[in-house]
Design a protein around this motif. Structure first.
Motif, PDB file in Angstrom:
ATOM      1  N   SER A  54       0.861  -1.179   0.000  1.00 16.87           N
ATOM      2  CA  SER A  54       0.000   0.000   0.000  1.00 16.87           C
ATOM      3  C   SER A  54       0.898   1.229   0.000  1.00 16.87           C
ATOM      4  O   SER A  54       1.776   1.354   0.854  1.00 16.87           O
ATOM      5  CB  SER A  54      -0.907   0.035   1.234  1.00 16.87           C
ATOM      6  N   ILE A  55       0.673   2.125  -0.957  1.00 15.81           N
ATOM      7  CA  ILE A  55       1.485   3.328  -1.082  1.00 15.81           C
ATOM      8  C   ILE A  55       0.601   4.542  -0.841  1.00 15.81           C
ATOM      9  O   ILE A  55      -0.363   4.783  -1.579  1.00 15.81           O
ATOM     10  CB  ILE A  55       2.129   3.433  -2.476  1.00 15.81           C
ATOM     11  N   GLY A  56       0.922   5.328   0.194  1.00 14.80           N
ATOM     12  CA  GLY A  56       0.213   6.571   0.474  1.00 14.80           C
ATOM     13  C   GLY A  56       0.963   7.728  -0.156  1.00 14.80           C
ATOM     14  O   GLY A  56       2.124   7.985   0.176  1.00 14.80           O
ATOM     15  N   TYR A  57       0.306   8.435  -1.073  1.00 12.76           N
ATOM     16  CA  TYR A  57       0.955   9.468  -1.896  1.00 12.76           C
ATOM     17  C   TYR A  57       0.415  10.856  -1.553  1.00 12.76           C
ATOM     18  O   TYR A  57      -0.809  11.034  -1.456  1.00 12.76           O
ATOM     19  CB  TYR A  57       0.702   9.151  -3.368  1.00 12.76           C
ATOM     20  N   PRO A  58       1.280  11.863  -1.404  1.00 15.96           N
ATOM     21  CA  PRO A  58       0.818  13.207  -1.018  1.00 15.96           C
ATOM     22  C   PRO A  58       0.315  14.027  -2.208  1.00 15.96           C
ATOM     23  O   PRO A  58       0.892  15.049  -2.582  1.00 15.96           O
ATOM     24  CB  PRO A  58       2.084  13.832  -0.412  1.00 15.96           C
ATOM     25  N   GLY A  59      -0.763  13.556  -2.801  1.00 14.76           N
ATOM     26  CA  GLY A  59      -1.350  14.237  -3.937  1.00 14.76           C
ATOM     27  C   GLY A  59      -2.511  13.445  -4.495  1.00 14.76           C
ATOM     28  O   GLY A  59      -2.825  12.348  -4.022  1.00 14.76           O
ATOM     29  N   PRO A  60      -3.176  13.961  -5.535  1.00  9.77           N
ATOM     30  CA  PRO A  60      -4.327  13.267  -6.119  1.00  9.77           C
ATOM     31  C   PRO A  60      -3.918  11.945  -6.769  1.00  9.77           C
ATOM     32  O   PRO A  60      -2.846  11.844  -7.380  1.00  9.77           O
ATOM     33  CB  PRO A  60      -4.842  14.252  -7.171  1.00  9.77           C
ATOM     34  N   PRO A  89       2.062  -6.860  -6.183  1.00  8.66           N
ATOM     35  CA  PRO A  89       0.776  -6.174  -6.293  1.00  8.66           C
ATOM     36  C   PRO A  89       0.738  -4.973  -5.351  1.00  8.66           C
ATOM     37  O   PRO A  89       1.239  -5.046  -4.231  1.00  8.66           O
ATOM     38  CB  PRO A  89      -0.239  -7.250  -5.854  1.00  8.66           C
ATOM     39  N   TYR A  90       0.176  -3.872  -5.824  1.00  7.70           N
ATOM     40  CA  TYR A  90       0.161  -2.670  -4.985  1.00  7.70           C
ATOM     41  C   TYR A  90      -1.145  -1.908  -5.143  1.00  7.70           C
ATOM     42  O   TYR A  90      -1.836  -2.010  -6.164  1.00  7.70           O
ATOM     43  CB  TYR A  90       1.347  -1.767  -5.314  1.00  7.70           C
ATOM     44  N   ILE A  91      -1.444  -1.155  -4.115  1.00  7.66           N
ATOM     45  CA  ILE A  91      -2.548  -0.196  -4.110  1.00  7.66           C
ATOM     46  C   ILE A  91      -1.934   1.178  -3.908  1.00  7.66           C
ATOM     47  O   ILE A  91      -1.149   1.384  -2.982  1.00  7.66           O
ATOM     48  CB  ILE A  91      -3.567  -0.492  -2.993  1.00  7.66           C
ATOM     49  N   PHE A  92      -2.264   2.111  -4.780  1.00 10.75           N
ATOM     50  CA  PHE A  92      -1.787   3.486  -4.688  1.00 10.75           C
ATOM     51  C   PHE A  92      -2.966   4.337  -4.233  1.00 10.75           C
ATOM     52  O   PHE A  92      -4.011   4.346  -4.883  1.00 10.75           O
ATOM     53  CB  PHE A  92      -1.317   3.958  -6.067  1.00 10.75           C
ATOM     54  N   MET A  93      -2.818   5.058  -3.127  1.00  5.57           N
ATOM     55  CA  MET A  93      -3.907   5.883  -2.639  1.00  5.57           C
ATOM     56  C   MET A  93      -3.365   7.175  -2.055  1.00  5.57           C
ATOM     57  O   MET A  93      -2.193   7.262  -1.690  1.00  5.57           O
ATOM     58  CB  MET A  93      -4.751   5.129  -1.602  1.00  5.57           C
ATOM     59  N   ASN A  94      -4.206   8.166  -1.986  1.00  2.94           N
ATOM     60  CA  ASN A  94      -3.822   9.422  -1.362  1.00  2.94           C
ATOM     61  C   ASN A  94      -3.436   9.176   0.090  1.00  2.94           C
ATOM     62  O   ASN A  94      -4.080   8.392   0.779  1.00  2.94           O
ATOM     63  CB  ASN A  94      -4.980  10.415  -1.461  1.00  2.94           C
ATOM     64  N   ASP A  95      -2.375   9.836   0.556  1.00  2.00           N
ATOM     65  CA  ASP A  95      -1.892   9.563   1.912  1.00  2.00           C
ATOM     66  C   ASP A  95      -2.901   9.958   2.981  1.00  2.00           C
ATOM     67  O   ASP A  95      -3.015   9.295   4.014  1.00  2.00           O
ATOM     68  CB  ASP A  95      -0.546  10.245   2.162  1.00  2.00           C
ATOM     69  N   ALA A  96      -3.666  11.023   2.735  1.00  3.18           N
ATOM     70  CA  ALA A  96      -4.694  11.415   3.695  1.00  3.18           C
ATOM     71  C   ALA A  96      -5.804  10.374   3.766  1.00  3.18           C
ATOM     72  O   ALA A  96      -6.331  10.074   4.844  1.00  3.18           O
ATOM     73  CB  ALA A  96      -5.265  12.782   3.332  1.00  3.18           C
ATOM     74  N   ALA A  97      -6.162   9.813   2.614  1.00  2.30           N
ATOM     75  CA  ALA A  97      -7.182   8.765   2.586  1.00  2.30           C
ATOM     76  C   ALA A  97      -6.714   7.538   3.362  1.00  2.30           C
ATOM     77  O   ALA A  97      -7.501   6.897   4.068  1.00  2.30           O
ATOM     78  CB  ALA A  97      -7.511   8.391   1.147  1.00  2.30           C
ATOM     79  N   MET A  98      -5.421   7.226   3.263  1.00  7.82           N
ATOM     80  CA  MET A  98      -4.890   6.075   3.981  1.00  7.82           C
ATOM     81  C   MET A  98      -4.928   6.321   5.494  1.00  7.82           C
ATOM     82  O   MET A  98      -5.316   5.437   6.263  1.00  7.82           O
ATOM     83  CB  MET A  98      -3.459   5.792   3.529  1.00  7.82           C
ATOM     84  N   GLN A  99      -4.552   7.524   5.930  1.00  6.58           N
ATOM     85  CA  GLN A  99      -4.632   7.856   7.352  1.00  6.58           C
ATOM     86  C   GLN A  99      -6.078   7.856   7.831  1.00  6.58           C
ATOM     87  O   GLN A  99      -6.376   7.394   8.932  1.00  6.58           O
ATOM     88  CB  GLN A  99      -4.008   9.222   7.607  1.00  6.58           C
ATOM     89  N   ALA A 100      -6.962   8.386   7.008  1.00  2.00           N
ATOM     90  CA  ALA A 100      -8.377   8.425   7.379  1.00  2.00           C
ATOM     91  C   ALA A 100      -8.928   7.023   7.593  1.00  2.00           C
ATOM     92  O   ALA A 100      -9.633   6.760   8.576  1.00  2.00           O
ATOM     93  CB  ALA A 100      -9.174   9.150   6.299  1.00  2.00           C
ATOM     94  N   LEU A 101      -8.606   6.122   6.682  1.00  2.00           N
ATOM     95  CA  LEU A 101      -9.092   4.747   6.783  1.00  2.00           C
ATOM     96  C   LEU A 101      -8.610   4.083   8.066  1.00  2.00           C
ATOM     97  O   LEU A 101      -9.343   3.330   8.700  1.00  2.00           O
ATOM     98  CB  LEU A 101      -8.619   3.963   5.565  1.00  2.00           C
ATOM     99  N   ALA A 121      -9.573  14.011   3.520  1.00  2.00           N
ATOM    100  CA  ALA A 121     -10.337  12.893   2.961  1.00  2.00           C
ATOM    101  C   ALA A 121     -11.662  12.802   3.706  1.00  2.00           C
ATOM    102  O   ALA A 121     -11.785  13.264   4.846  1.00  2.00           O
ATOM    103  CB  ALA A 121      -9.571  11.586   3.081  1.00  2.00           C
ATOM    104  N   LEU A 122     -12.632  12.203   3.059  1.00  2.00           N
ATOM    105  CA  LEU A 122     -13.955  12.007   3.647  1.00  2.00           C
ATOM    106  C   LEU A 122     -14.307  10.528   3.545  1.00  2.00           C
ATOM    107  O   LEU A 122     -14.068   9.901   2.509  1.00  2.00           O
ATOM    108  CB  LEU A 122     -14.988  12.849   2.888  1.00  2.00           C
ATOM    109  N   GLU A 132      -9.182  17.356  -2.098  1.00  3.03           N
ATOM    110  CA  GLU A 132      -8.049  18.259  -2.300  1.00  3.03           C
ATOM    111  C   GLU A 132      -8.471  19.652  -1.848  1.00  3.03           C
ATOM    112  O   GLU A 132      -8.826  20.516  -2.649  1.00  3.03           O
ATOM    113  CB  GLU A 132      -7.618  18.252  -3.770  1.00  3.03           C
ATOM    114  N   LEU A 133      -8.434  19.864  -0.533  1.00  3.54           N
ATOM    115  CA  LEU A 133      -8.879  21.127   0.048  1.00  3.54           C
ATOM    116  C   LEU A 133      -7.723  22.076   0.340  1.00  3.54           C
ATOM    117  O   LEU A 133      -7.950  23.265   0.576  1.00  3.54           O
ATOM    118  CB  LEU A 133      -9.636  20.861   1.359  1.00  3.54           C
ATOM    119  N   ALA A 134      -6.503  21.563   0.313  1.00  5.97           N
ATOM    120  CA  ALA A 134      -5.344  22.317   0.797  1.00  5.97           C
ATOM    121  C   ALA A 134      -5.159  23.644   0.082  1.00  5.97           C
ATOM    122  O   ALA A 134      -4.807  24.652   0.716  1.00  5.97           O
ATOM    123  CB  ALA A 134      -4.080  21.469   0.651  1.00  5.97           C
ATOM    124  N   HIS A 135      -5.401  23.685  -1.219  1.00  2.00           N
ATOM    125  CA  HIS A 135      -5.057  24.870  -1.996  1.00  2.00           C
ATOM    126  C   HIS A 135      -6.264  25.736  -2.355  1.00  2.00           C
ATOM    127  O   HIS A 135      -6.174  26.620  -3.207  1.00  2.00           O
ATOM    128  CB  HIS A 135      -4.289  24.451  -3.249  1.00  2.00           C
TER     129      HIS A 135
END
Length: 236
Positions: A54-60, A89-101, A121-122, A132-135
């Motif tokens: 699982s890869i948490g990425y800081p972006g969309p 095998p990997y899952i790529f997801m937004n890092d905030a979504a991963m923390q939220a989960l 994330a919601l 993507e609320l940061a900006h």
């Protein structure tokens, strides 16, 4: 299933797994490319056994790949061949979504991560929606991230920063009509008093979320897709 979790942050990459829950930290920063990240992670985990990643990425993220280059890291993430590099095998997801989960307690929850930037994330009844609320514009021509990311903290000081965090939490909680807010990220620990329905995230949230992302996913199907060079596995 043993999951390797990679949480890519603006200051550090945190790496852990189902069998190694205490994360190791690898420095990141504006020099970090996708290739450097992969090389560093593989070197740090060369003695680890894992089935998937699982890869948490800081972006969309869309279809398990970045859609924009990160603001706080070096470019080169969008077109990088992660399947070839990791061969797992990997899952790529937004890092905030991963923390939220990882910190989700049911119902309708908004996650805000105050670290180098501002992640969001919601989760609605178990379905993760990356935001993507940061900006978005906030005050005086500045964005939410510029107020409560690390730059805002350093520029304005802890007292004024805390006041802005509470104001932004209240605004976004009302806008998202959520039951509660999970406040995470590296600087969330600097908050003193939190209002009702605001929960302080745990350091383990990203790791727990990365592991939970594989719940219900069949590893055999994921490996078949990897062998066939199909599109990376989609997060359901």
């Amino acid at each position: 299933m043993n999951v390797l979790v990679i949480d890519i942050g603006g200051t550090n990459i945190k790496v852990a797994s189902t069998e190694n829950k205490v994360p190791i930290k690898i420095p990141s920063g504006p020099h970090l490319t996708a290739k450097i990240m992969v090389d560093d992670v593989l070197a740090a985990t060369r003695n680890w056994n894992y089935d998937c990643i699982s890869i948490g990425y800081p972006g969309p993220v869309k279809d398990d790949a970045p859609t924009m280059e990160p603001h706080n890291l070096a470019p080169g993430w969008i077109d990088f061949d992660y399947a070839e590099a990791f061969r797992k095998p990997y899952i790529f997801m937004n890092d905030a979504a991963m923390q939220a989960l990882g910190g989700y307690k049911g119902g309708r929850m908004l996650f805000l991560g105050t670290g180098t930037g501002l992640g969001s994330a919601l989760i609605i009844d178990g379905k993760v929606i990356s935001l993507e609320l940061a900006h978005l514009p906030y005050k005086k021509g500045l964005t939410y991230e510029q107020y409560i990311g690390v730059a805002g903290l350093e520029r304005r000081g802890k007292k004024r920063w805390r006041k802005s965090v509470l104001d932004i939490v209240a605004r976004l909680q009302a806008a998202m009509v959520c039951d509660y807010v999970l406040l995470g990220g590296g600087n969330a620990k600097l908050m003193k008093e939190l209002p009702q329905h605001v929960i302080l995230g745990a350091n383990s949230n990203a790791i727990d979320g990365g592991i939970a992302a594989w719940d219900g996913v069949k590893l055999s199907a994921a490996k078949k897709k990897l062998r066939q060079k199909a599109q990376p596995l989609k997060l359901l």
